[in-house]
Design a protein around this motif. Sequence first.
Motif, PDB file in Angstrom:
ATOM      1  N   TYR A 211     -56.705  36.134  -1.742  1.00 12.20           N
ATOM      2  CA  TYR A 211     -57.063  34.723  -1.561  1.00 12.20           C
ATOM      3  C   TYR A 211     -57.846  34.524  -0.270  1.00 12.20           C
ATOM      4  CZ  TYR A 211     -56.721  29.655  -1.559  1.00 12.20           C
ATOM      5  OH  TYR A 211     -57.036  28.310  -1.557  1.00 12.20           O
ATOM      6  N   ASP A 212     -57.327  35.068   0.825  1.00 15.50           N
ATOM      7  CA  ASP A 212     -57.955  34.847   2.127  1.00 15.50           C
ATOM      8  C   ASP A 212     -59.346  35.461   2.190  1.00 15.50           C
ATOM      9  OD1 ASP A 212     -56.839  33.804   4.910  1.00 15.50           O
ATOM     10  OD2 ASP A 212     -58.168  35.482   5.331  1.00 15.50           O
TER      11      ASP A 212
ATOM     12  N   VAL B 141     -61.659  32.993  -0.393  1.00 20.93           N
ATOM     13  CA  VAL B 141     -61.692  31.533  -0.287  1.00 20.93           C
ATOM     14  C   VAL B 141     -62.857  31.040   0.569  1.00 20.93           C
ATOM     15  CG1 VAL B 141     -60.166  31.405   1.739  1.00 20.93           C
ATOM     16  CG2 VAL B 141     -60.265  29.489   0.126  1.00 20.93           C
TER      17      VAL B 141
ATOM     18  N   ALA C 133     -58.271  31.755  -5.535  1.00 22.05           N
ATOM     19  CA  ALA C 133     -59.235  31.195  -4.592  1.00 22.05           C
ATOM     20  C   ALA C 133     -60.464  30.657  -5.323  1.00 22.05           C
ATOM     21  CB  ALA C 133     -59.650  32.258  -3.579  1.00 22.05           C
ATOM     22  N   GLN C 134     -60.923  31.392  -6.345  1.00 23.90           N
ATOM     23  CA  GLN C 134     -62.087  30.941  -7.106  1.00 23.90           C
ATOM     24  C   GLN C 134     -61.807  29.621  -7.826  1.00 23.90           C
ATOM     25  OE1 GLN C 134     -62.467  34.511  -9.443  1.00 23.90           O
ATOM     26  NE2 GLN C 134     -64.089  35.346  -8.152  1.00 23.90           N
TER      27      GLN C 134
ATOM     28  N   ASN D 267     -61.370  26.732  -5.213  1.00 24.67           N
ATOM     29  CA  ASN D 267     -62.686  26.347  -4.708  1.00 24.67           C
ATOM     30  C   ASN D 267     -63.432  25.483  -5.723  1.00 24.67           C
ATOM     31  OD1 ASN D 267     -62.271  27.756  -2.349  1.00 24.67           O
ATOM     32  ND2 ASN D 267     -63.467  29.537  -2.960  1.00 24.67           N
TER      33      ASN D 267
ATOM     34  N   MET E 235     -59.139  23.927   0.956  1.00 32.18           N
ATOM     35  CA  MET E 235     -59.304  25.270   0.391  1.00 32.18           C
ATOM     36  C   MET E 235     -58.502  26.284   1.205  1.00 32.18           C
ATOM     37  SD  MET E 235     -63.380  25.249  -0.490  1.00 32.18           S
ATOM     38  CE  MET E 235     -64.076  24.039  -1.626  1.00 32.18           C
TER      39      MET E 235
ATOM     40  N   GLU F   9     -53.524  27.990   0.960  1.00 33.58           N
ATOM     41  CA  GLU F   9     -52.910  29.304   1.175  1.00 33.58           C
ATOM     42  C   GLU F   9     -51.563  29.201   1.877  1.00 33.58           C
ATOM     43  OE1 GLU F   9     -54.016  33.581   3.346  1.00 33.58           O
ATOM     44  OE2 GLU F   9     -55.362  31.856   3.528  1.00 33.58           O
TER      45      GLU F   9
END
Length: 437
Positions: A24-25, A28, A152-153, A156, A180, A184
């Motif tokens: 994720y990090d 993102v 994350a996609q 976003n 965004m 997390e």
Amino acid sequence: MSYSKSFLYFICLVSALGGFLFGYDWVVIGGAKPFYEMYFGIADNPLLQGVAMSTALVGCLVGAMVAGAAADRYGRKPLLMLAAVLFTVSAVGTGLFDNFTLFNTARFIGGVGIGVASALAPMYIAEVSPAEKRGRMVSLNQMTIVLGILSAQVVNMLLARDTSVAENLAWDMEWGWRWMFWAETLPAAMFLIMSFFIPESPVFIREKLRERCDPTVAPRSAQPGAIASFFSGRSSLGRVLLLGIFIAVFQQWCGTNVIFNYAQEIFVGAGYDVDGMFINIVITGVSNVLFTFVALYTIERWGRRTLMLIGAGGLGLIYLVLGICYFVGTTGVLMVALVVAAISVYAMTLGPVTWTLLAEIFPNRIRGAAMATCTFALWTGCCTLTFSFPSMNAALGSSGTFWVYSSICFGAFVFLYFRCPETKGKSLEELEHELVK
């Protein structure tokens, strides 16, 4: 030391949460990029744009560099807990800060967390898992990485409002990019809380007991010049370490990760508009997840070596065809199909198997230092791949760039055919006896 099946899955999934946060990090920032650049006034400053995109990668290198020796000295569990703290601090701080320097500081902290988690999570899982399940359990870490990427996609895409409307653009610039990163915080906090309930690695405990029983014995990673000593004398440690470094760097330089980092350029070059680009990005994320599930069922059946050869050869062929299509000007669905095929092959082979092999091939007493060295090499490969793609693409065009990646994959196939061992079904002690003499 053995655990019940349910508890084994619990502790492996908790450890693999580090992989989710890693994924994720890492991804993102791509969705937040247009909006924080406008907010900080760097939309026309390529240098500061590069700083914002690369700060976390620098943190990854630092985290990977310190993770091994610290894990061998203090244990695997404390380092996983530290990674959870770093992810939480980064998630809150990145979205909170209005100062560009503090924003990058928070990104750096998150990068250190990625470096620590990427080195420690697969190693910890390998050390707590029985030999017959180890490949599948370590592959859970890759599964959580790709789930983190997909999350994350999706986040976003959901948070990025239609920027053709002035009110939406203003919201995206002020709050959209912040949320965004803040999204997390929940999984990071869960990782921190649940990490209190996992045990220390039995391999680490056994090595510490061995040191106490024989004070003259010290872990290789705790000695000065640890990595340099791998290459001394006639020991095969050096050859095993070089194999690990090659596998780690190849996982990045096989070229697949440029599809995630530069999806906009790739899909626009294939003839898609912005809306089509976002849809195709999510399609690649879904394919990444689905074929990682395939890896969970093939890694113990087909073996690590077979999957690595399939990955190297398959990607080499796909990139060769992809380069030809770019060269002749092909656009549309065929290009998407080739990109999805590349992601799918990577997801069921090089993605999960690399982490499994790195967690298996090193002796217990130096696994922390060796794993950290290979993870450092992996993130160095990631940095060089990320920074070289724009220049290569400009100089060689998309066709030439993918032909370069194709050549790398075919070359790696030859190397792996002669040098990559099969490790499935063998205990870590058996592998140490076979690989390190």
